[in-house]
Scaffold this active site. Structure first.
Site, mmCIF file in Angstrom:
data_model
loop_
_atom_site.group_PDB
_atom_site.id
_atom_site.type_symbol
_atom_site.label_atom_id
_atom_site.label_comp_id
_atom_site.label_asym_id
_atom_site.label_seq_id
_atom_site.Cartn_x
_atom_site.Cartn_y
_atom_site.Cartn_z
ATOM 1 C CE1 TYR A 47 -3.122 -2.961 0.272
ATOM 2 C CE2 TYR A 47 -3.755 -2.236 2.458
ATOM 3 C CZ TYR A 47 -3.896 -3.100 1.398
ATOM 4 O OH TYR A 47 -4.831 -4.113 1.476
ATOM 5 C CG HIS A 105 -1.061 -8.597 0.301
ATOM 6 N ND1 HIS A 105 -0.678 -7.274 0.389
ATOM 7 C CD2 HIS A 105 -2.384 -8.574 -0.016
ATOM 8 C CE1 HIS A 105 -1.740 -6.505 0.133
ATOM 9 N NE2 HIS A 105 -2.769 -7.265 -0.111
HETATM 10 N N1 LIG Z 1 -5.950 -8.525 1.368
HETATM 11 C C1 LIG Z 1 -6.239 -7.943 0.238
HETATM 12 O O1 LIG Z 1 -5.805 -8.388 -0.863
HETATM 13 C C2 LIG Z 1 -7.113 -6.727 0.242
HETATM 14 C C3 LIG Z 1 -7.695 -6.267 -0.961
HETATM 15 C C4 LIG Z 1 -8.517 -5.150 -0.906
HETATM 16 C C5 LIG Z 1 -8.758 -4.508 0.302
HETATM 17 N N2 LIG Z 1 -8.151 -4.956 1.444
HETATM 18 C C6 LIG Z 1 -8.366 -4.273 2.755
HETATM 19 O O2 LIG Z 1 -9.752 -4.076 2.957
HETATM 20 C C7 LIG Z 1 -10.018 -2.682 3.162
HETATM 21 C C8 LIG Z 1 -11.415 -2.380 2.732
HETATM 22 O O3 LIG Z 1 -11.538 -2.392 1.326
HETATM 23 P P1 LIG Z 1 -12.036 -1.055 0.586
HETATM 24 O O4 LIG Z 1 -12.448 -0.051 1.617
HETATM 25 O O5 LIG Z 1 -11.027 -0.641 -0.372
HETATM 26 O O6 LIG Z 1 -13.364 -1.504 -0.161
HETATM 27 P P2 LIG Z 1 -14.865 -1.368 0.294
HETATM 28 O O7 LIG Z 1 -15.029 -1.739 1.729
HETATM 29 O O8 LIG Z 1 -15.652 -2.134 -0.687
HETATM 30 O O9 LIG Z 1 -15.196 0.207 0.173
HETATM 31 C C9 LIG Z 1 -15.301 0.837 -1.103
HETATM 32 C C10 LIG Z 1 -15.534 2.304 -0.942
HETATM 33 O O10 LIG Z 1 -16.709 2.564 -0.165
HETATM 34 C C11 LIG Z 1 -16.636 3.904 0.303
HETATM 35 N N3 LIG Z 1 -17.272 3.990 1.626
HETATM 36 C C12 LIG Z 1 -16.814 3.535 2.811
HETATM 37 N N4 LIG Z 1 -17.690 3.819 3.800
HETATM 38 C C13 LIG Z 1 -18.745 4.461 3.229
HETATM 39 C C14 LIG Z 1 -19.959 4.988 3.717
HETATM 40 N N5 LIG Z 1 -20.285 4.930 5.019
HETATM 41 N N6 LIG Z 1 -20.804 5.582 2.828
HETATM 42 C C15 LIG Z 1 -20.509 5.651 1.518
HETATM 43 N N7 LIG Z 1 -19.353 5.167 0.988
HETATM 44 C C16 LIG Z 1 -18.487 4.577 1.842
HETATM 45 C C17 LIG Z 1 -15.166 4.259 0.412
HETATM 46 O O11 LIG Z 1 -14.907 5.424 -0.371
HETATM 47 P P3 LIG Z 1 -14.459 6.816 0.330
HETATM 48 O O12 LIG Z 1 -13.083 6.619 0.839
HETATM 49 O O13 LIG Z 1 -14.550 7.798 -0.785
HETATM 50 O O14 LIG Z 1 -15.456 7.075 1.444
HETATM 51 C C18 LIG Z 1 -14.446 3.034 -0.169
HETATM 52 O O15 LIG Z 1 -13.415 3.386 -1.051
HETATM 53 C C19 LIG Z 1 -8.874 -1.998 2.411
HETATM 54 O O16 LIG Z 1 -8.703 -0.666 2.774
HETATM 55 C C20 LIG Z 1 -7.701 -2.893 2.782
HETATM 56 O O17 LIG Z 1 -7.236 -2.581 4.086
HETATM 57 C C21 LIG Z 1 -7.361 -6.060 1.421
#
Ligand SMILES: NC(=O)c1ccc[n+]([C@@H]2O[C@H](COP(=O)([O-])OP(=O)(O)OC[C@H]3O[C@@H](n4cnc5c(N)ncnc54)[C@H](OP(=O)(O)O)[C@@H]3O)[C@@H](O)[C@H]2O)c1
Length: 274
Positions: A47, A105
């Protein structure tokens, strides 16, 4: 904060994710979310923001001991010496002498899994890591990692949201005492346009984000990750432990699952999924 207990680890059930967050956003958000009451932060070597996570924790005024901090070793660092060196580098950037959880990862066939798991155990035995785990592992790879490891594997961090059925992996993890850490709970934003989720949310006086995060943590043994660069959204996403979804709403959300719903499937990294 509610916790999940798995193979000796006690993990806050909601983690703040930092994927795709710039350094300035991390510096702004990490102190904010810690002051709100988040106690679990998820980052990764790839990241490129471990230094800002470390700086944000230091600036928050919250004791390091009260925070559950996860990072992930990138696949190019899986050879034994590179692995150990990369963990030292992560700790330096994170300004800490241990992380609570260290994950592989993604799978990487170029290095024997035995070598990867041995390195996880080496850094754990050295006290640099409290717990070890994997990410994006299929049930077969997860079973192999468990077999190869002296120390327990405590989680498999995987993509999980209402559109993606993960029952096979969830059952296997539960059977082996592992937690599952769900990433992409919002399906990368796709949940917000769903009429049924909107209806459930409005009936409970909640947001769609809260309903989806609640659906994950209410299943038991699951940890939800959520990332946002919005201060108010971070407040919203934390308020999921003061309500319960009835069984019919839980079932209706499960029923949104459909084939081909996987979003994160990088060629060259993704295993043969279950
Ligand atoms: N192990 C892996 O390979 C892997 C892969 C992907 C992710 N991850 C981990 O999982 C975490 C979560 O994934 P993600 O956040 O990217 O995807 P996600 O949970 O699907 O969220 C997608 C988007 O939703 C928006 N969001 C969040 N809260 C909200 C709310 N209350 N209302 C409206 N929109 C909202 C955010 O945008 P805004 O920022 O614009 O609010 C975020 O970018 C990552 O940050 C990372 O730490 C791990």
């Amino acid at each position: 904060m509610h916790t999940v207990t798995a193979n000796g680890a006690t993990i806050p059930a909601l983690g703040f994710g930092t994927f795709r967050m710039s350094g300035p956003d991390v510096l702004r958000m990490v102190p904010h979310i810690l002051r709100l009451g988040y106690r679990h932060i998820d980052t990764a070597q790839i990241y490129g923001n471990e230094a800002e996570v470390g700086e944000g924790i230091a600036a928050s005024g919250v004791s390091r001991a009260d925070i559950f901090l996860t990072t992930k070793v990138w696949v190019e660092n899986y050879r034994h010496d590179a692995f150990l060196h990369s963990v030292d580098e992560s700790l330096r950037k994170l300004r800490t002498d241990y992380v609570d959880l260290l994950l592989l990862h993604w799978p990487n066939k170029a290095v024997p899994l035995a070598e990867q798991v041995a390195a996880l155990n080496t850094v754990r035995a050295a006290g640099k890591v409290r717990h070890i785990g994997v990410s994006n592992f299929s049930t077969a790879l997860m079973a192999e990692a468990i077999r190869l490891s002296d120390a327990p594997i405590v989680t498999n961090q995987i993509e999980y949201h209402p559109y993606l059925n993960q029952d096979v992996l969830l059952d296997a993890a539960r059977g082996a005492g592992l937690s599952v850490t769900a990433y992409y709970a919002m399906a990368d934003g796709k949940v917000f346009a769903n009429p049924m989720l909107t209806e459930i949310a409005s009936r409970h006086g909640r947001s769609v984000a809260q309903v989806v995060l609640r659906w994950i943590v209410q299943q038991g043994g699951l940890i939800a990750l959520s990332k946002t660069v919005g201060e108010a959204r971070a407040v919203d996403n934390l308020e999921i432990f003061d309500f319960t979804l009835p069984a019919d709403d839980m079932a209706a959300i499960h029923a949104l699952a459909r084939p081909d719903a996987r979003i994160v499937n990088p060629a060259g990294l993704a295993p043969a999924w279950d």
